[in-house]
Design a protein around this motif. Structure first.
Motif, PDB file in Angstrom:
ATOM      1  N   GLN A  76       0.826  -1.213   0.000  1.00 48.79           N
ATOM      2  CA  GLN A  76       0.000   0.000   0.000  1.00 48.79           C
ATOM      3  C   GLN A  76       0.860   1.263   0.000  1.00 48.79           C
ATOM      4  OE1 GLN A  76      -2.177  -1.208   3.510  1.00 48.79           O
ATOM      5  NE2 GLN A  76      -4.104  -1.206   2.353  1.00 48.79           N
ATOM      6  N   ILE A  77       1.940   1.242   0.750  1.00 46.86           N
ATOM      7  CA  ILE A  77       2.856   2.384   0.771  1.00 46.86           C
ATOM      8  C   ILE A  77       3.447   2.595  -0.617  1.00 46.86           C
ATOM      9  CG2 ILE A  77       5.026   3.276   1.700  1.00 46.86           C
ATOM     10  CD1 ILE A  77       4.349   1.654   4.286  1.00 46.86           C
ATOM     11  N   ALA A  78       3.869   1.509  -1.245  1.00 45.16           N
ATOM     12  CA  ALA A  78       4.446   1.596  -2.594  1.00 45.16           C
ATOM     13  C   ALA A  78       3.428   2.162  -3.575  1.00 45.16           C
ATOM     14  CB  ALA A  78       4.937   0.229  -3.049  1.00 45.16           C
ATOM     15  N   GLU A  79       2.196   1.699  -3.504  1.00 44.54           N
ATOM     16  CA  GLU A  79       1.155   2.183  -4.412  1.00 44.54           C
ATOM     17  C   GLU A  79       0.925   3.685  -4.248  1.00 44.54           C
ATOM     18  OE1 GLU A  79      -0.767   0.674  -6.899  1.00 44.54           O
ATOM     19  OE2 GLU A  79       0.804  -0.826  -6.680  1.00 44.54           O
ATOM     20  N   ARG A  80       0.939   4.161  -3.015  1.00 45.56           N
ATOM     21  CA  ARG A  80       0.669   5.574  -2.762  1.00 45.56           C
ATOM     22  C   ARG A  80       1.836   6.471  -3.163  1.00 45.56           C
ATOM     23  NH1 ARG A  80      -1.480   8.133   2.866  1.00 45.56           N
ATOM     24  NH2 ARG A  80      -3.400   7.156   2.165  1.00 45.56           N
ATOM     25  N   TYR A  81       3.058   6.031  -2.913  1.00 46.77           N
ATOM     26  CA  TYR A  81       4.211   6.916  -3.067  1.00 46.77           C
ATOM     27  C   TYR A  81       5.094   6.651  -4.283  1.00 46.77           C
ATOM     28  CZ  TYR A  81       3.260   8.595   1.634  1.00 46.77           C
ATOM     29  OH  TYR A  81       2.670   9.144   2.736  1.00 46.77           O
ATOM     30  N   ARG A  82       4.919   5.547  -4.961  1.00 49.48           N
ATOM     31  CA  ARG A  82       5.850   5.142  -6.029  1.00 49.48           C
ATOM     32  C   ARG A  82       6.082   6.226  -7.083  1.00 49.48           C
ATOM     33  NH1 ARG A  82       3.626   0.354  -7.669  1.00 49.48           N
ATOM     34  NH2 ARG A  82       4.848  -0.740  -6.124  1.00 49.48           N
ATOM     35  N   ASP A  83       5.045   6.901  -7.515  1.00 46.71           N
ATOM     36  CA  ASP A  83       5.177   7.863  -8.608  1.00 46.71           C
ATOM     37  C   ASP A  83       5.253   9.318  -8.149  1.00 46.71           C
ATOM     38  OD1 ASP A  83       5.147   5.819 -10.513  1.00 46.71           O
ATOM     39  OD2 ASP A  83       2.959   5.772 -10.509  1.00 46.71           O
ATOM     40  N   LYS A  84       5.344   9.549  -6.854  1.00 43.17           N
ATOM     41  CA  LYS A  84       5.451  10.923  -6.349  1.00 43.17           C
ATOM     42  C   LYS A  84       6.895  11.387  -6.437  1.00 43.17           C
ATOM     43  CE  LYS A  84       1.341  11.017  -3.676  1.00 43.17           C
ATOM     44  NZ  LYS A  84       0.682  11.444  -2.504  1.00 43.17           N
ATOM     45  N   PRO A  85       7.116  12.632  -6.878  1.00 38.77           N
ATOM     46  CA  PRO A  85       8.470  13.120  -7.137  1.00 38.77           C
ATOM     47  C   PRO A  85       9.443  13.038  -5.959  1.00 38.77           C
ATOM     48  CG  PRO A  85       6.818  14.679  -7.918  1.00 38.77           C
ATOM     49  CD  PRO A  85       6.085  13.601  -7.212  1.00 38.77           C
ATOM     50  N   ASN A  86       9.080  13.466  -4.777  1.00 41.76           N
ATOM     51  CA  ASN A  86      10.014  13.489  -3.646  1.00 41.76           C
ATOM     52  C   ASN A  86       9.716  12.404  -2.623  1.00 41.76           C
ATOM     53  OD1 ASN A  86      11.473  15.720  -4.609  1.00 41.76           O
ATOM     54  ND2 ASN A  86       9.917  17.112  -3.827  1.00 41.76           N
ATOM     55  N   ALA A  87       9.090  11.331  -3.049  1.00 41.07           N
ATOM     56  CA  ALA A  87       8.683  10.279  -2.114  1.00 41.07           C
ATOM     57  C   ALA A  87       9.873   9.676  -1.375  1.00 41.07           C
ATOM     58  CB  ALA A  87       7.916   9.195  -2.852  1.00 41.07           C
ATOM     59  N   HIS A  88      10.975   9.421  -2.083  1.00 43.99           N
ATOM     60  CA  HIS A  88      12.148   8.830  -1.434  1.00 43.99           C
ATOM     61  C   HIS A  88      12.592   9.680  -0.247  1.00 43.99           C
ATOM     62  CE1 HIS A  88      13.283   5.488  -4.075  1.00 43.99           C
ATOM     63  NE2 HIS A  88      12.770   6.207  -5.050  1.00 43.99           N
ATOM     64  N   THR A  89      12.721  10.962  -0.475  1.00 48.19           N
ATOM     65  CA  THR A  89      13.193  11.867   0.569  1.00 48.19           C
ATOM     66  C   THR A  89      12.202  11.927   1.724  1.00 48.19           C
ATOM     67  OG1 THR A  89      14.243  13.179  -1.152  1.00 48.19           O
ATOM     68  CG2 THR A  89      14.037  14.204   0.999  1.00 48.19           C
ATOM     69  N   GLN A  90      10.917  12.063   1.404  1.00 47.60           N
ATOM     70  CA  GLN A  90       9.879  12.117   2.433  1.00 47.60           C
ATOM     71  C   GLN A  90       9.903  10.873   3.306  1.00 47.60           C
ATOM     72  OE1 GLN A  90       6.385  12.754  -0.137  1.00 47.60           O
ATOM     73  NE2 GLN A  90       5.677  14.097   1.502  1.00 47.60           N
ATOM     74  N   LEU A  91       9.912   9.711   2.667  1.00 43.55           N
ATOM     75  CA  LEU A  91       9.850   8.455   3.414  1.00 43.55           C
ATOM     76  C   LEU A  91      11.128   8.199   4.207  1.00 43.55           C
ATOM     77  CD1 LEU A  91       8.002   6.253   0.787  1.00 43.55           C
ATOM     78  CD2 LEU A  91       7.058   7.257   2.876  1.00 43.55           C
ATOM     79  N   GLU A  92      12.267   8.572   3.661  1.00 47.55           N
ATOM     80  CA  GLU A  92      13.528   8.409   4.393  1.00 47.55           C
ATOM     81  C   GLU A  92      13.505   9.270   5.655  1.00 47.55           C
ATOM     82  OE1 GLU A  92      16.830   9.157   1.731  1.00 47.55           O
ATOM     83  OE2 GLU A  92      16.019   7.705   0.295  1.00 47.55           O
ATOM     84  N   GLU A  93      13.015  10.504   5.534  1.00 48.98           N
ATOM     85  CA  GLU A  93      12.922  11.384   6.692  1.00 48.98           C
ATOM     86  C   GLU A  93      11.962  10.820   7.734  1.00 48.98           C
ATOM     87  OE1 GLU A  93      14.585  14.269   7.625  1.00 48.98           O
ATOM     88  OE2 GLU A  93      15.872  13.568   6.007  1.00 48.98           O
ATOM     89  N   LYS A  94      10.858  10.290   7.280  1.00 47.40           N
ATOM     90  CA  LYS A  94       9.876   9.719   8.213  1.00 47.40           C
ATOM     91  C   LYS A  94      10.473   8.524   8.958  1.00 47.40           C
ATOM     92  CE  LYS A  94       5.155   9.303   8.755  1.00 47.40           C
ATOM     93  NZ  LYS A  94       4.009   9.965   8.274  1.00 47.40           N
ATOM     94  N   LEU A  95      11.235   7.713   8.256  1.00 52.89           N
ATOM     95  CA  LEU A  95      11.890   6.578   8.910  1.00 52.89           C
ATOM     96  C   LEU A  95      12.921   7.049   9.933  1.00 52.89           C
ATOM     97  CD1 LEU A  95      12.524   4.003   6.045  1.00 52.89           C
ATOM     98  CD2 LEU A  95      11.138   3.671   8.085  1.00 52.89           C
ATOM     99  N   ARG A  96      13.645   8.081   9.614  1.00 53.10           N
ATOM    100  CA  ARG A  96      14.729   8.541  10.491  1.00 53.10           C
ATOM    101  C   ARG A  96      14.248   9.424  11.629  1.00 53.10           C
ATOM    102  NH1 ARG A  96      19.609  10.879   8.331  1.00 53.10           N
ATOM    103  NH2 ARG A  96      20.506   9.899  10.156  1.00 53.10           N
TER     104      ARG A  96
END
Length: 133
Positions: A76-96
């Protein structure tokens, strides 16, 4: 300057409307290269099991449940964020750094609350894996 002679394969007569063998090969190679690249891009990355266990991800997430358990599934996370431009950065920050809830009432806890500190490189590894699901 004298003209160079073409090899017989290029000068052989062909029927009108039919592409040369070289043109066919070139198209085949181009399509094969694009298909191979797409297949590699869509292939799921190997699971970073040690990181998932260290961060206790499965306490709240599942791999592919249709409805969220305590938190959304990785799919579900992949489906929501896969095509969003800054998803990598957003999700990395949320994890950290943890973060507010986007999927329900339970916020993402800080890494030390989940088990151990999380480096930027480890966060990037987890995010790449989740988005490949």
């Amino acid at each position: 300057m004298p003209r160079k002679r073409l090899p017989p394969a290029f000068t052989a007569s062909r029927s009108p409307g039919r592409p040369r063998a070289g043109a066919f090969r070139l198209r085949f190679i181009a399509v094969s290269a694009v298909s191979t690249h797409a297949a590699i891009a869509l292939a799921a990355l190997p699971e970073p099991t040690e990181l998932i266990e260290q961060q206790h991800c499965m306490f709240c997430h599942t791999a592919d449940a249709p409805a969220p358990f305590l938190a959304p599934s990785f799919h579900q996370i992949a489906e929501r964020y896969r095509d969003k431009p800054n998803a990598h950065t957003q999700l990395e920050e949320k994890l950290r750094r943890g973060g507010k809830a986007h999927w329900g009432d339970l916020p993402m806890p800080l890494p030390v609350e989940r088990g151990a500190p999380l480096s930027a490189e480890d966060a990037r590894t987890l995010v790449k894996w989740v988005l490949s699901q």
